[in-house]
Motif scaffolding. Structure first.
Motif, short mmCIF file in Angstrom:
data_model
loop_
_atom_site.label_atom_id
_atom_site.label_comp_id
_atom_site.label_asym_id
_atom_site.label_seq_id
_atom_site.Cartn_x
_atom_site.Cartn_y
_atom_site.Cartn_z
N ASP A 1 -3.94 3.19 -5.81
CA ASP A 1 -2.83 4.04 -6.24
C ASP A 1 -2.74 5.25 -5.33
OD1 ASP A 1 -2.11 2.43 -8.29
OD2 ASP A 1 -2.90 3.71 -9.90
N GLY A 2 -1.51 5.67 -5.06
CA GLY A 2 -1.31 6.88 -4.25
C GLY A 2 -1.04 8.06 -5.16
N LYS B 1 -1.80 -0.99 7.27
CA LYS B 1 -2.01 -0.52 5.90
C LYS B 1 -3.47 -0.67 5.52
CE LYS B 1 2.67 -1.52 5.59
NZ LYS B 1 3.47 -2.11 6.67
N ARG C 1 4.33 11.14 -6.46
CA ARG C 1 5.29 11.87 -5.63
C ARG C 1 5.95 13.01 -6.41
NH1 ARG C 1 8.62 6.80 -3.19
NH2 ARG C 1 9.94 7.42 -4.94
N ASP D 1 2.72 7.74 -3.89
CA ASP D 1 3.08 7.86 -2.48
C ASP D 1 2.24 6.86 -1.66
OD1 ASP D 1 3.85 8.66 -0.02
OD2 ASP D 1 3.22 10.76 -0.23
N TYR D 2 2.92 5.99 -0.90
CA TYR D 2 2.17 5.02 -0.08
C TYR D 2 1.67 5.62 1.22
CZ TYR D 2 6.67 4.42 2.44
OH TYR D 2 7.81 4.62 3.13
N TRP E 1 2.62 2.35 -5.81
CA TRP E 1 3.46 2.77 -4.69
C TRP E 1 4.95 2.58 -4.99
CZ3 TRP E 1 0.68 0.00 0.03
CH2 TRP E 1 -0.60 0.56 0.16
N LEU F 1 7.95 -1.58 1.84
CA LEU F 1 8.01 -0.11 1.79
C LEU F 1 9.46 0.36 1.72
CD1 LEU F 1 5.18 0.90 4.31
CD2 LEU F 1 5.04 0.47 1.85
N CYS G 1 -0.65 4.14 4.28
CA CYS G 1 0.16 3.31 5.19
C CYS G 1 0.53 4.00 6.49
CB CYS G 1 1.44 2.86 4.49
SG CYS G 1 1.13 1.81 3.07
N TRP H 1 6.89 7.68 -8.85
CA TRP H 1 6.05 6.68 -8.18
C TRP H 1 4.90 7.34 -7.42
CZ3 TRP H 1 7.33 1.95 -9.68
CH2 TRP H 1 8.66 1.72 -10.07
N SER I 1 9.87 0.25 -7.24
CA SER I 1 8.51 -0.04 -6.81
C SER I 1 8.52 -0.60 -5.39
CB SER I 1 7.91 -1.09 -7.75
OG SER I 1 6.70 -1.60 -7.20
N ASN J 1 -0.22 -1.82 -7.33
CA ASN J 1 -0.52 -0.39 -7.40
C ASN J 1 0.78 0.39 -7.67
OD1 ASN J 1 0.84 0.10 -4.96
ND2 ASN J 1 -0.99 -0.30 -3.74
#
Ligand code: TEU
Ligand code: CA
Length: 803
Positions: free
Chosen positions: A454-455, A449, A458, A465-466, A383, A405, A470, A463, A390, A381
């Motif tokens: 996909d988040g 998690k 940002r 956002d996780y 994140w 992370l 999470c 990227w 990544s 994904n």
């Protein structure tokens, strides 16, 4: 005389409301060391043994015959018992003759005034001394009349640590032992008090073994007055304290970044023996708990937050023996130890990860989070990792990606796997069994998690956002509750979670009194008022007092009665507080604003956390190039944003100089000597160049320093229960410059008023505060109708308020 106990440390207050106070004489109310020294020196000459002040120090609190034995160890001659008797008697005679030199000046006038004050307040006072000379000393000091009773060596059969002398003193005062408080400077005396079932106050900076650790400590006996003062404010009944009284609510925590604290072996890196060497410093500051950033074995990609063995000490920091010694030395001083628990991820060098990567079919594969590539062969994904790039790294051999992370060298553990939890809980038990007192839990809100979709993209546009999937994930409370059930409930510990993206409502889940999860949660909304994490690497760093008040008031009000706050202005991940929210334009302003900031935050409801160096108001540095930066987060961000063409190098340095966590990591300046006295070698990191001016030695020598103010602030908080447990109430809520609030507990109230600005502002005390007593003021006094630049004031009032 009502409830004097309320002024004592809460631990003590719970134990008793003292009616009588029994003082040891020598070392507490007067000092006869020099007479002992002279008398023993004569004896040592006669027996041809060496003698100096170090040997004399060893004799303190030791009986006469044992002292003689110590001296005779250095004598080439042998002495019969009869001769020893003669030597000891002669020493005593000489000593007694020397005592004739004592005058009333040998008693500190402040101590004399304190004794008078205590008697006026209705206490009964006694002297309890194992020395037969006590009455004579009191006579020389003209102090006999200050006491209701004197028990000395001639009236007892067994000296301290036998409690006889104190029991006789209590009896002579007509009180039960449990009604008496003993004031002592020596271990034997504290042991005697404990054996007699009495509470005790330790005088001086002694290191007291835990079994006789005093209930409260004062550096000088005259400070006892402020511990015992203030009749009329009953400690609130237990029922009025939601969640009850606990030691960690009353404690003040000091955070040590070991790498930068003090280097004892000259390799340029701070270490455990360095911390041991500085414990008297911490004890003088008055903190109760030390939190150590990670000291475990680690390759050091993220300065210890990448752990490869949870049960070993990193060689650079020392050995397990050093650790044990540090723990014992802290406990001996009545302090506790909190360790960092980093279990969202391990190092990629941890045996679990090595096995997980090597053998996709093996038992450790599932210790981490592996996923197949997306259909296009890319990462599962979008994140992005918190530290650039990544959040997924591809493993050629197995054709799968693993999640991290943080850096690729910090793979995330899979908490869904019960074996991971077993291992973590076992490891926690291992440290608790060693005797540690708690854990600070790194990014604990990220351990569960979900989704793996996909988040949202940002702010940097690079990227996804996780966090939405999470942070505060679906099973996090289940895991923490399990941790509580299986580990925490067995120990009298404290826990604080580092909680990314936590709101006050969520904190009530993580740290609610009735939740059986954690004790406290670090929140980051305060750190975010100047653009903090969400907009981390931008120049958009304006902040307003209105935001600070809004955030803090919401936290105080939402947690009231439900959970407990953790109060911090900075840590190893943040720039220096005085550079950020204070004023460093002149030395005077730096000091005033640092004192004001501490007053404002640390007297709210919650446990204060002081980051090393803030107690001397260390400042940010001015870094001129990225090569001066060690921190992986800052370096990666710099590289990534530069490559994406999102910022120019100059702009990036400006941002780093405002925001980077590098500022927190420069070595602690202990003196103005080379390298600030931090190391005798080459420091692993350059010191802030202002160490010639801002250092511990300077701060200790200046009675008006930030250090001494912090010391008073801590003592004031300890002495007034309302400042620990009282309810928070914001006042003057719309004032743009002044942060003022009250604390309320039972019939007692406190007012804290702080001017965050560099100009004087009009400020009238609310009407029912005008007669109140000032207990702390960074200008040393109270102005009239105004608060001066960066002024901080703390008032206390015990009248029942008419409402
Ligand atoms: O920090 C977590 C965290 O929120 C960081 O991403 C923080 O925002 C960043 O350090 C600011 O620059 C914890 C530790 O406190 C930090 O030192 C570690 O690097 C991190 O976890 C990974 O373990
Ligand atoms: Ca070292």
């Amino acid at each position: 005389m009502t409830s004097v106990a309320s002024g004592l440390s809460q631990r003590l207050a719970r134990r008793l409301a003292p009616r009588g106070i029994i003082f040891d004489l020598d070392g507490v109310l007067c000092f006869t060391d020099r007479f002992h020294y002279e008398a023993w020196l004569d004896c040592a000459r006669e027996v041809e043994a060496p003698f100096d002040w170090t040997i004399n120090d060893r004799l303190r609190g030791v009986s006469r015959m044992e002292s003689l034995e110590i001296i005779l160890e250095g004598s080439p001659h042998d002495y019969s018992d009869a001769e020893k008797e003669r030597l000891a008697t002669e020493k005593n005679e000489r000593y007694r003759a020397l005592l004739a030199q004592m005058t009333p000046e040998d008693m500190d006038p402040a101590a004399r005034a304190m004794l008078r004050g205590l008697r006026e307040a209705g206490f009964k006072l006694a002297v309890g001394s194992s020395s037969k000379n006590a009455p004579y000393i009191l006579e020389r000091l003209q102090a006999t009349d200050l006491f209701d009773a004197v028990i000395d060596g001639s009236q007892i059969e067994r000296s301290k640590p036998d409690p006889e002398v104190f029991l006789r003193a209590a009896d002579a005062l007509g009180l039960e032992p449990g009604e008496c408080l003993v004031v002592e400077d020596a271990v034997a005396g504290l042991e005697a008090a404990r054996a007699g079932g009495m509470a005790c106050v330790g005088v001086g900076r002694g290191a007291w073994p835990l079994h006789c650790a005093p209930d409260a400590r004062v550096e000088d006996v005259s400070e006892l007055a402020s511990l015992l003062e203030r009749p009329g404010s009953p400690a609130a009944p237990e029922a009025e304290i939601p969640g009850g009284r606990t030691w960690w609510k009353e404690a003040v925590v000091y955070q040590i970044y070991p790498r930068s604290f003090y280097d004892a072996n000259g390799d340029g890196i701070g270490d455990l023996r360095g911390i041991i060497a500085k414990l008297d410093y911490l004890s003088a500051l008055g903190v109760d708990v030390v939190w150590l950033n990670p000291i475990y074995r680690s390759p050091g990609v993220d300065n210890g937050y990448d752990i490869s063995d949870y049960r070993s000490i990193l060689d650079t920091f020392g050995t397990m023996d050093d650790f044990d010694e540090l723990l014992a030395a802290l406990h001996a001083r009545g302090m506790r130890l909190v360790m960092d628990l980093v279990v969202n991820h391990t190092s990629d060098q941890h045996p679990w990860f090595i096995a997980s990567k090597q053998n996709p079919a093996g038992e450790f594969r599932d210790f981490y989070i592996w996923r197949d590539p997306a259909p296009d062969g890319g990462a599962p994904n979008n994140w992005g990792s918190c530290f650039g790039g990544s959040a997924w790294t591809f493993d050629e051999a197995s054709g799968q990606y693993y999640l991290h992370l943080f850096t690729p060298e910090q793979p995330d553990l899979n908490w869904e796997n019960p074996r991971v939890r077993d291992e973590v809980f076992d490891m926690m038990d291992f440290w608790f069994k060693k005797g540690i007192d708690g854990f600070r839990m790194d990014v604990i809100s990220l351990i569960s998690k979900a989704g793996f979709e996909d988040g949202p993209v940002r702010a940097d546009g690079l990227w996804g956002d996780y966090e939405p999937q999470c942070a505060n994930g679906p099973r996090v409370h289940e895991y923490l509750h399990e941790m509580h059930e299986r580990v925490l409930t067995h120990y009298d510990d404290m826990t604080v979670g580092e909680n990314a993206a936590v709101t006050p409502e969520l904190a009530c889940l993580y740290a609610g009194f009735d939740r059986e999860e954690l004790d406290m949660a670090f929140q980051f909304e305060l750190m975010d008022v100047d653009g903090g994490e969400s907009r981390k690497w931008t120049r958009d760093w304006d902040w307003s007092l209105a935001d600070i008040k809004r955030v803090m008031t919401r936290w105080q009000e939402t947690l009231e009665g439900r959970a407990w706050n953790a109060l911090f202005w900075g840590n190893h991940d943040q720039p220096r507080v005085v550079s950020r929210f204070g004023d460093t334009s002149t030395d005077a302003r730096r000091k005033l604003s640092a004192k004001m900031l501490a007053t404002c935050l640390y007297l709210m409801q919650g446990t204060p956390y002081i980051f090393q160096g803030d107690e001397i108001a260390m400042t940010n540095c001015v870094f001129t190039g990225i090569d001066e930066i060690d921190d992986v987060h800052t370096r990666n961000a710099f590289a990534e944003l530069m490559e994406a063409g999102l910022v120019e190098p100059d702009e990036m340095m400006e941002i780093i100089n405002y925001r980077s966590r590098e500022h927190a990591r420069t070595p602690m300046p202990w003196s103005a000597e080379t390298n600030g006295g931090f190391t005798e070698g080459t420091p692993w990191h350059a010191l802030n160049p202002n160490y010639d001016k801002i250092n511990v030695e300077e701060s200790l020598a200046d009675a008006d320093s930030v250090f001494h103010y912090y010391r008073r602030l801590i003592a004031v908080r300890r002495a007034h229960e309302v400042l620990v447990y009282g309810r928070y109430r914001l006042i003057a809520s719309t004032d743009e410059h002044v942060y003022a609030y009250e604390r309320l507990l039972g019939g007692t109230r406190a007012l804290i008023a702080c001017n965050f600005g560099g100009e004087a502002v009009a400020f009238d005390l609310p009407e029912d505060w005008t007669g109140a007593r000032t207990i702390l003021a960074n200008y040393g006094n109270r102005g009239d109708g105004e608060l001066r630049p960066f002024e901080a004031l703390v008032l206390i009032c015990e009248d029942e308020r008419k409402e």
